[in-house]
Design a protein around this motif. Structure first.
Motif, PDB file in Angstrom:
ATOM      1  N   MET A 102       0.845  -1.201   0.000  1.00  0.00           N
ATOM      2  CA  MET A 102       0.000   0.000   0.000  1.00  0.00           C
ATOM      3  C   MET A 102       0.878   1.249   0.000  1.00  0.00           C
ATOM      4  N   SER A 103       0.582   2.202  -0.882  1.00  0.00           N
ATOM      5  CA  SER A 103       1.445   3.388  -0.921  1.00  0.00           C
ATOM      6  C   SER A 103       1.084   4.346   0.218  1.00  0.00           C
ATOM      7  N   ARG A 104       2.108   5.093   0.666  1.00  0.00           N
ATOM      8  CA  ARG A 104       1.890   6.052   1.765  1.00  0.00           C
ATOM      9  C   ARG A 104       2.477   7.399   1.378  1.00  0.00           C
ATOM     10  N   ARG A 105       1.775   8.476   1.777  1.00  0.00           N
ATOM     11  CA  ARG A 105       2.332   9.815   1.603  1.00  0.00           C
ATOM     12  C   ARG A 105       2.986  10.192   2.929  1.00  0.00           C
ATOM     13  N   ILE A 106       4.292  10.402   2.876  1.00  0.00           N
ATOM     14  CA  ILE A 106       5.030  10.710   4.105  1.00  0.00           C
ATOM     15  C   ILE A 106       5.586  12.128   3.990  1.00  0.00           C
ATOM     16  N   VAL A 107       5.288  12.972   4.951  1.00  0.00           N
ATOM     17  CA  VAL A 107       5.870  14.316   4.947  1.00  0.00           C
ATOM     18  C   VAL A 107       6.909  14.383   6.063  1.00  0.00           C
ATOM     19  N   VAL A 108       8.147  14.653   5.675  1.00  0.00           N
ATOM     20  CA  VAL A 108       9.251  14.800   6.626  1.00  0.00           C
ATOM     21  C   VAL A 108       9.480  16.298   6.804  1.00  0.00           C
ATOM     22  N   GLU A 146      13.697   4.770  -0.351  1.00  0.00           N
ATOM     23  CA  GLU A 146      14.236   3.556  -0.986  1.00  0.00           C
ATOM     24  C   GLU A 146      13.095   2.589  -1.308  1.00  0.00           C
ATOM     25  N   ASP A 147      12.001   2.714  -0.551  1.00  0.00           N
ATOM     26  CA  ASP A 147      10.822   1.874  -0.788  1.00  0.00           C
ATOM     27  C   ASP A 147       9.901   2.620  -1.760  1.00  0.00           C
ATOM     28  N   PRO A 148       9.723   2.087  -2.988  1.00  0.00           N
ATOM     29  CA  PRO A 148       8.942   2.828  -3.997  1.00  0.00           C
ATOM     30  C   PRO A 148       7.487   3.050  -3.613  1.00  0.00           C
ATOM     31  N   SER A 149       6.993   2.336  -2.594  1.00  0.00           N
ATOM     32  CA  SER A 149       5.595   2.555  -2.211  1.00  0.00           C
ATOM     33  C   SER A 149       5.452   3.745  -1.256  1.00  0.00           C
ATOM     34  N   ASN A 150       6.568   4.301  -0.818  1.00  0.00           N
ATOM     35  CA  ASN A 150       6.523   5.517   0.004  1.00  0.00           C
ATOM     36  C   ASN A 150       6.695   6.744  -0.890  1.00  0.00           C
ATOM     37  N   PHE A 151       5.787   7.706  -0.790  1.00  0.00           N
ATOM     38  CA  PHE A 151       5.947   8.967  -1.527  1.00  0.00           C
ATOM     39  C   PHE A 151       6.340  10.030  -0.515  1.00  0.00           C
ATOM     40  N   VAL A 152       7.607  10.397  -0.555  1.00  0.00           N
ATOM     41  CA  VAL A 152       8.189  11.206   0.519  1.00  0.00           C
ATOM     42  C   VAL A 152       8.340  12.657   0.064  1.00  0.00           C
ATOM     43  N   THR A 153       7.811  13.574   0.863  1.00  0.00           N
ATOM     44  CA  THR A 153       8.046  15.002   0.630  1.00  0.00           C
ATOM     45  C   THR A 153       8.836  15.527   1.812  1.00  0.00           C
ATOM     46  N   LEU A 154       9.976  16.141   1.516  1.00  0.00           N
ATOM     47  CA  LEU A 154      10.834  16.703   2.567  1.00  0.00           C
ATOM     48  C   LEU A 154      10.713  18.220   2.522  1.00  0.00           C
ATOM     49  N   ASP A 173      -0.180  10.594   5.108  1.00  0.00           N
ATOM     50  CA  ASP A 173      -0.568   9.405   5.883  1.00  0.00           C
ATOM     51  C   ASP A 173       0.331   9.277   7.107  1.00  0.00           C
ATOM     52  N   LEU A 174       1.518   9.873   6.993  1.00  0.00           N
ATOM     53  CA  LEU A 174       2.485   9.798   8.088  1.00  0.00           C
ATOM     54  C   LEU A 174       3.266  11.115   8.117  1.00  0.00           C
ATOM     55  N   GLU A 217      18.705   6.448  11.209  1.00  0.00           N
ATOM     56  CA  GLU A 217      18.819   5.174  10.478  1.00  0.00           C
ATOM     57  C   GLU A 217      17.933   4.119  11.130  1.00  0.00           C
ATOM     58  N   ARG A 218      17.999   4.060  12.463  1.00  0.00           N
ATOM     59  CA  ARG A 218      17.241   3.027  13.184  1.00  0.00           C
ATOM     60  C   ARG A 218      15.732   3.268  13.042  1.00  0.00           C
ATOM     61  N   CYS A 219      15.300   4.502  13.252  1.00  0.00           N
ATOM     62  CA  CYS A 219      13.862   4.788  13.166  1.00  0.00           C
ATOM     63  C   CYS A 219      13.360   4.596  11.737  1.00  0.00           C
ATOM     64  N   ALA A 220      14.206   4.904  10.751  1.00  0.00           N
ATOM     65  CA  ALA A 220      13.791   4.702   9.353  1.00  0.00           C
ATOM     66  C   ALA A 220      13.492   3.238   9.101  1.00  0.00           C
ATOM     67  N   ASP A 221      14.311   2.377   9.666  1.00  0.00           N
ATOM     68  CA  ASP A 221      14.094   0.943   9.518  1.00  0.00           C
ATOM     69  C   ASP A 221      12.726   0.541  10.047  1.00  0.00           C
ATOM     70  N   GLU A 222      12.360   1.098  11.198  1.00  0.00           N
ATOM     71  CA  GLU A 222      11.070   0.763  11.808  1.00  0.00           C
ATOM     72  C   GLU A 222       9.932   1.366  10.986  1.00  0.00           C
ATOM     73  N   LEU A 223      10.125   2.605  10.509  1.00  0.00           N
ATOM     74  CA  LEU A 223       9.044   3.284   9.785  1.00  0.00           C
ATOM     75  C   LEU A 223       8.824   2.698   8.396  1.00  0.00           C
ATOM     76  N   ARG A 224       9.871   2.138   7.833  1.00  0.00           N
ATOM     77  CA  ARG A 224       9.727   1.517   6.502  1.00  0.00           C
ATOM     78  C   ARG A 224       8.700   0.409   6.536  1.00  0.00           C
ATOM     79  N   SER A 225       8.683  -0.340   7.656  1.00  0.00           N
ATOM     80  CA  SER A 225       7.787  -1.488   7.732  1.00  0.00           C
ATOM     81  C   SER A 225       6.451  -1.132   8.384  1.00  0.00           C
ATOM     82  N   ASP A 226       6.303   0.142   8.803  1.00  0.00           N
ATOM     83  CA  ASP A 226       5.055   0.573   9.431  1.00  0.00           C
ATOM     84  C   ASP A 226       3.934   0.541   8.385  1.00  0.00           C
ATOM     85  N   THR A 227       2.742   0.148   8.770  1.00  0.00           N
ATOM     86  CA  THR A 227       1.650   0.207   7.788  1.00  0.00           C
ATOM     87  C   THR A 227       0.514   1.072   8.311  1.00  0.00           C
TER      88      THR A 227
END
Ligand SMILES: Cc1cc2nc3c(=O)[nH]c(=O)nc-3n(C[C@H](O)[C@H](O)[C@H](O)COP(=O)(O)OP(=O)(O)OC[C@H]3O[C@@H](n4cnc5c(N)ncnc54)[C@H](O)[C@@H]3O)c2cc1C
Length: 510
Positions: free
Chosen positions: A1-7, A23-31, A256-257, A500-510
């Motif tokens: 499922m794709s997610r819109r993530i605003v950093v 790095e995960d193509p299902s994440n659409f990241v806006t910084l 979404d996040l 780095e650590r939190c990114a790992d956790e957030l990558r797998s967050d749904t």
């Protein structure tokens, strides 16, 4: 499922997060970054790229602390914009403070992480974070403790490999004073002196913008927007689920996040403007309360510092660059006694005929805090660093100054040092030294802890061990502000590890 993530915030942590999450193509990241986004990276302002330039204020938020300082004639002014005012330097540019910092790449120690776990953060033990410290670095030392091939290149200047004679003499003076010399100050032995690990490559500061974002720029699912200030987070009708980020110009970005990476001053400010913070602050500014969290803006820890300043023989010193190559860490009997790494000194050559020795308390007891004073996202918050408020921080700094004097006056440095300018040869009694510290105190610009990690209901806790803000959904803070206690090292590498650590956790967050 794709997610819109605003950093929100493209600094040390935000750069890492945006690069890793995209790095995960299902994440659409806006910084979103308030400062300029230099694109292409080679067109970055020269001082931002040049690792030899330290303490410039061309890309700064212009904050200051309310700490009282009585600046006297001769007090060091390096890094100080206005005499008598302690600056709270914060990078305002893509890469954030990692784009303006000293590139000192000391890593946290196992003891630092043990303090985090003792504060209830059992998922942040040394064994659990070491893989992330290794993942982020490209350290030619290699071996079990180090990573090679990571985004952040680490360089050390050693004998025959660029170590300047004055820096080599400093190490000799440390050895003569009884300090062990270690070739790897990020190794298992941390008390002693040696070449300083620096995050630089070919003279370029390895900020998160250079090391992480530049290689990710071509991704279709990563958008970087510079020059835009985040005002606040908007919540869904349930009142607790983050659903959009509002920018200062009125733009609204659905999400979404939402991940706040605006640093130890910026992130608590955004939380407060969003209705998450101490009830009193929110009520005073008429901000509707989404979640009362008393810890927001509290628990601010920084590393108090003074600049011992010397007149030197400019001819003997020669070239001024690289200005920073060596480090000494020692103990003045900190919270955990004589084995504690609680003082840290480097030598800096920034101008002809002068040498600075920033001397830093690395295990401070002093505590500060910050709060917003307006709903205006462009208004500066009230910040108090609390430098040297605690008498034991003063006691240890007095001991540290005495010890550094013996090193700086010893034979190996004699051909360089002409005179002590600050605190000055007349400043000899403990009372005089204390007065001088109060007059010349400064900060290492390492504020942490204002959105501290910890269990829900813990006095200062704002986020859980993954960075999720207590009491709301879809909103995280990942940056230096979530450190529950300050590590006994400069804070950039620890912040990148944490991201780095939190990114790992957030990558797998749904
Ligand atoms: C002058 C200086 C020298 C330092 N030297 C060293 C050193 O040598 N070694 C070391 O380890 N550490 C050093 N540090 C500390 C280290 O750089 C910081 O601890 C680290 O960069 C913090 O990372 P962060 O991601 O929490 O915040 P930052 O890197 O500061 O990133 C926050 C980002 O958010 C942006 N932002 C803030 N508010 C908003 C908003 N409302 N909207 C949009 N964007 C926003 C900021 O512009 C910034 O880009 C230094 C810091 C400074 C300032």
């Amino acid at each position: 499922m794709s997610r819109r993530i605003v950093v929100c915030g493209g600094g040390s942590a935000g750069g890492v997060l945006a690069a890793r999450l995209s790095e995960d193509p299902s994440n659409f990241v806006t910084l979103i970054e308030a400062g300029p986004d230099y694109r292409p990276p080679e067109e970055t302002a020269p001082e931002v790229l040049d690792a030899d330039q330290i303490g410039f204020t061309t890309h700064d938020w212009g904050y200051s602390s309310t700490d009282e300082v009585v600046a006297a004639d001769g007090s060091p002014t390096f890094g100080i914009v206005e005499q008598g005012v302690v600056p709270v330097l914060r990078g305002k540019v893509i890469g954030g403070s990692s784009s303006v910092n000293g590139a000192n790449a000391l890593r946290p120690t196992p003891e630092d992480l043990a303090r985090w776990t003792a504060l209830g953060n059992d998922r942040w033990s040394w064994d659990q974070v070491l893989p992330y410290l290794k993942k982020l670095e490209d350290d030619p030392v290699g071996g079990e403790l180090h990573g090679t091939g990571g985004p952040v290149h680490i360089q050390r200047f050693t004998e025959g490999e660029g170590l300047r004679p004055v820096m080599s003499a400093f190490l000799d003076a440390c050895a003569q004073a009884g300090h062990p010399i270690h070739q790897d100050m990020n190794g298992s032995q941390r008390l002693g002196a040696g070449p300083l690990p620096l995050n630089r490559a070919d003279g370029v500061r390895q900020s998160s913008a250079i090391a992480y974002l530049a290689p990710a720029r071509d991704r279709d699912n990563l958008t970087v927007i510079g020059g835009q200030t985040v005002d606040r987070v908007e919540f869904a009708e349930d009142g607790t689920t983050a659903r959009a980020v509002l920018l200062a110009d009125g733009t609204r970005l659905e999400a979404d996040l939402v991940v706040l990476c605006a640093g130890s001053i910026g992130s608590p400010s955004i939380l407060m403007r969003s209705g998450i913070g101490p009830r009193k602050v929110l009520d005073e500014l008429d901000i509707p309360v989404v979640q009362a969290l008393e810890g927001v803006g509290k628990n601010l820890r920084d590393h108090p510092m003074v600049y011992l300043t010397y007149e030197v023989d400019a001819d003997a010193v020669g070239e001024l660059t690289p200005p920073l190559q060596t480090v000494l860490t020692f103990s003045a009997g900190g919270p955990e006694g004589a084995g504690d790494v609680d003082l840290h000194a480097v030598v800096l050559t920034m101008e002809p005929g002068r040498l600075l020795v920033p001397l830093v308390i690395y295990r401070p007891y002093s505590l500060g805090g910050m709060e917003i004073v307006s709903r205006d996202p462009e208004a500066a918050p009230r910040i108090r660093l609390g430098l040297f408020d605690h008498p034991d921080d003063l006691r240890r700094m007095v001991a540290g100054i005495r010890h550094m004097r013996t090193i700086m006056e010893s034979a190996p440095l004699q051909k360089y040092i002409k005179a002590e300018i600050w605190p000055g040869p007349d400043v000899t009694t403990d009372a005089d030294v204390v007065r001088a510290i109060r007059e010349g105190k400064n900060t290492c610009c390492h504020a942490v802890g204002t959105c501290a990690m910890g269990g829900e209901g813990t006095a200062t806790a704002v986020v859980d061990q993954t960075g999720k803000v207590h009491g709301v959904e879809g909103l995280y803070v990942v940056d230096a502000s979530i450190m529950p206690d300050i590590p006994a090292v400069p804070t950039n590498t620890t912040t990148m590890m944490l991201a780095e650590r939190c990114a790992d956790e957030l990558r797998s967050d749904t």
